[in-house]
Structure formats: structure tokens, C-alpha cells
Write a protein that holds these residues in place. Structure first.
Motif, PDB file in Angstrom:
ATOM      1  N   PRO A  48     109.296  79.470 -10.996  1.00 17.94           N
ATOM      2  CA  PRO A  48     108.534  79.723  -9.763  1.00 17.94           C
ATOM      3  C   PRO A  48     107.845  78.429  -9.315  1.00 17.94           C
ATOM      4  O   PRO A  48     107.586  77.532 -10.123  1.00 17.94           O
ATOM      5  N   GLU A  49     107.552  78.342  -8.033  1.00 18.38           N
ATOM      6  CA  GLU A  49     106.931  77.122  -7.501  1.00 18.38           C
ATOM      7  C   GLU A  49     105.569  76.844  -8.128  1.00 18.38           C
ATOM      8  O   GLU A  49     105.113  75.701  -8.143  1.00 18.38           O
ATOM      9  N   SER A  50     104.914  77.866  -8.662  1.00 21.33           N
ATOM     10  CA  SER A  50     103.605  77.674  -9.289  1.00 21.33           C
ATOM     11  C   SER A  50     103.690  76.856 -10.578  1.00 21.33           C
ATOM     12  O   SER A  50     102.689  76.345 -11.056  1.00 21.33           O
ATOM     13  N   GLU A  95     111.173  65.319 -30.757  1.00 21.85           N
ATOM     14  CA  GLU A  95     112.496  65.710 -30.281  1.00 21.85           C
ATOM     15  C   GLU A  95     112.434  67.015 -29.489  1.00 21.85           C
ATOM     16  O   GLU A  95     113.081  67.144 -28.449  1.00 21.85           O
ATOM     17  N   VAL A  96     111.642  67.972 -29.984  1.00 23.70           N
ATOM     18  CA  VAL A  96     111.486  69.238 -29.276  1.00 23.70           C
ATOM     19  C   VAL A  96     110.871  68.991 -27.904  1.00 23.70           C
ATOM     20  O   VAL A  96     111.369  69.492 -26.886  1.00 23.70           O
ATOM     21  N   GLU A  97     109.812  68.201 -27.856  1.00 25.44           N
ATOM     22  CA  GLU A  97     109.147  67.948 -26.573  1.00 25.44           C
ATOM     23  C   GLU A  97     110.076  67.227 -25.605  1.00 25.44           C
ATOM     24  O   GLU A  97     110.140  67.568 -24.420  1.00 25.44           O
ATOM     25  N   ALA A  98     110.821  66.240 -26.085  1.00 24.00           N
ATOM     26  CA  ALA A  98     111.740  65.512 -25.200  1.00 24.00           C
ATOM     27  C   ALA A  98     112.809  66.451 -24.644  1.00 24.00           C
ATOM     28  O   ALA A  98     113.106  66.418 -23.441  1.00 24.00           O
ATOM     29  N   ALA A  99     113.365  67.288 -25.496  1.00 26.16           N
ATOM     30  CA  ALA A  99     114.396  68.230 -25.043  1.00 26.16           C
ATOM     31  C   ALA A  99     113.798  69.282 -24.114  1.00 26.16           C
ATOM     32  O   ALA A  99     114.417  69.664 -23.110  1.00 26.16           O
ATOM     33  N   ALA A 100     112.590  69.756 -24.424  1.00 24.58           N
ATOM     34  CA  ALA A 100     111.933  70.759 -23.577  1.00 24.58           C
ATOM     35  C   ALA A 100     111.637  70.182 -22.197  1.00 24.58           C
ATOM     36  O   ALA A 100     111.846  70.853 -21.175  1.00 24.58           O
ATOM     37  N   ARG A 101     111.169  68.961 -22.155  1.00 27.86           N
ATOM     38  CA  ARG A 101     110.904  68.317 -20.857  1.00 27.86           C
ATOM     39  C   ARG A 101     112.198  68.198 -20.046  1.00 27.86           C
ATOM     40  O   ARG A 101     112.218  68.452 -18.846  1.00 27.86           O
ATOM     41  N   GLN A 102     113.289  67.825 -20.709  1.00 28.90           N
ATOM     42  CA  GLN A 102     114.557  67.675 -20.001  1.00 28.90           C
ATOM     43  C   GLN A 102     115.069  69.028 -19.515  1.00 28.90           C
ATOM     44  O   GLN A 102     115.528  69.156 -18.378  1.00 28.90           O
ATOM     45  N   LEU A 103     114.974  70.049 -20.347  1.00 30.37           N
ATOM     46  CA  LEU A 103     115.400  71.386 -19.939  1.00 30.37           C
ATOM     47  C   LEU A 103     114.549  71.889 -18.784  1.00 30.37           C
ATOM     48  O   LEU A 103     115.064  72.456 -17.814  1.00 30.37           O
ATOM     49  N   HIS A 104     113.242  71.667 -18.861  1.00 26.08           N
ATOM     50  CA  HIS A 104     112.356  72.110 -17.790  1.00 26.08           C
ATOM     51  C   HIS A 104     112.685  71.379 -16.491  1.00 26.08           C
ATOM     52  O   HIS A 104     112.734  71.993 -15.410  1.00 26.08           O
ATOM     53  N   LEU A 105     112.938  70.082 -16.575  1.00 28.85           N
ATOM     54  CA  LEU A 105     113.306  69.308 -15.396  1.00 28.85           C
ATOM     55  C   LEU A 105     114.607  69.844 -14.785  1.00 28.85           C
ATOM     56  O   LEU A 105     114.712  70.014 -13.565  1.00 28.85           O
ATOM     57  N   SER A 106     115.577  70.145 -15.627  1.00 30.43           N
ATOM     58  CA  SER A 106     116.830  70.725 -15.127  1.00 30.43           C
ATOM     59  C   SER A 106     116.572  72.065 -14.461  1.00 30.43           C
ATOM     60  O   SER A 106     117.161  72.374 -13.422  1.00 30.43           O
ATOM     61  N   GLY A 107     115.681  72.855 -15.050  1.00 37.44           N
ATOM     62  CA  GLY A 107     115.319  74.139 -14.456  1.00 37.44           C
ATOM     63  C   GLY A 107     114.675  73.973 -13.093  1.00 37.44           C
ATOM     64  O   GLY A 107     114.945  74.757 -12.170  1.00 37.44           O
ATOM     65  N   GLU A 108     113.835  72.961 -12.962  1.00 42.41           N
ATOM     66  CA  GLU A 108     113.221  72.675 -11.660  1.00 42.41           C
ATOM     67  C   GLU A 108     114.298  72.330 -10.640  1.00 42.41           C
ATOM     68  O   GLU A 108     114.287  72.831  -9.507  1.00 42.41           O
ATOM     69  N   GLU A 109     115.232  71.489 -11.034  1.00 39.80           N
ATOM     70  CA  GLU A 109     116.295  71.060 -10.127  1.00 39.80           C
ATOM     71  C   GLU A 109     117.179  72.231  -9.682  1.00 39.80           C
ATOM     72  O   GLU A 109     117.725  72.213  -8.592  1.00 39.80           O
ATOM     73  N   HIS A 110     117.310  73.236 -10.544  1.00 44.52           N
ATOM     74  CA  HIS A 110     118.157  74.394 -10.244  1.00 44.52           C
ATOM     75  C   HIS A 110     117.363  75.584  -9.706  1.00 44.52           C
ATOM     76  O   HIS A 110     117.939  76.644  -9.464  1.00 44.52           O
ATOM     77  N   GLY A 111     116.057  75.411  -9.558  1.00 40.83           N
ATOM     78  CA  GLY A 111     115.230  76.480  -9.009  1.00 40.83           C
ATOM     79  C   GLY A 111     115.012  77.657  -9.943  1.00 40.83           C
ATOM     80  O   GLY A 111     114.817  78.782  -9.499  1.00 40.83           O
ATOM     81  N   TRP A 112     115.009  77.392 -11.260  1.00 41.44           N
ATOM     82  CA  TRP A 112     114.825  78.464 -12.244  1.00 41.44           C
ATOM     83  C   TRP A 112     113.373  78.914 -12.354  1.00 41.44           C
ATOM     84  O   TRP A 112     113.118  80.025 -12.775  1.00 41.44           O
TER      85      TRP A 112
END
Length: 75
Positions: free
Chosen positions: A35-37, A16-33
Motif C-alpha cells: 500500500p502507498e502508506s 544478509e537478511v536485511e539486504a535481501a529484505a530491502r531488495q525484496l521490498h524495493l521490488s515490491g514497491e516497483e510492482h505495486g505490491w
């Protein structure tokens, strides 16, 4: 809002943690949170990934505690 009493029963599974972390990270990517690295969740360094997962775990535990307290009528 009252202070939540978080218990061990509020602890999410690793999956559950990994699934939520992946989703949060994906949202962060979409919002430019991030760095490109940091191209995706799996490219986080091990310490950064552990810290990110710990934050997500605390968020999930707080949500579970809130849900439990609302259901019991004590919120």
C-alpha cells in the motif's frame, strides 16, 4: 523436488537478511505490491518488519540448503 534439509549452517547473517529484505521490498514497491502508506522498508512497523525479515530468512535458508544439496549431488 525433494524435501530440503535445512540446517543451522544455512542460516544467513542479520546483514544478509536485511539486504535481501530491502531488495525484496524495493521490488515490491516497483510492482505495486505494498500500500502507498508503506513508503519504504524502514517505515514498516516493528512487528511487520520482524515478520517480513523472518520470511526472507526462511527463503534464504531454503536457497542455501538447495545450493548445498546440489553441490553435494544429493538433490
Amino acid at each position: 523436488m525433494s524435501s530440503l534439509r535445512i540446517t543451522d549452517s544455512d542460516r544467513p547473517t542479520d546483514e544478509e537478511v536485511e539486504a535481501a529484505a530491502r531488495q525484496l521490498h524495493l521490488s515490491g514497491e516497483e510492482h505495486g505490491w505494498w500500500p502507498e502508506s508503506v513508503s519504504n522498508y524502514d517505515s514498516l512497523d516493528p512487528i511487520g518488519k520482524d515478520e517480513f525479515d523472518a520470511i526472507v530468512e526462511r527463503i534464504l535458508m531454503a536457497a542455501a540448503a538447495a545450493k548445498r544439496e546440489i553441490a553435494s549431488g544429493s538433490a
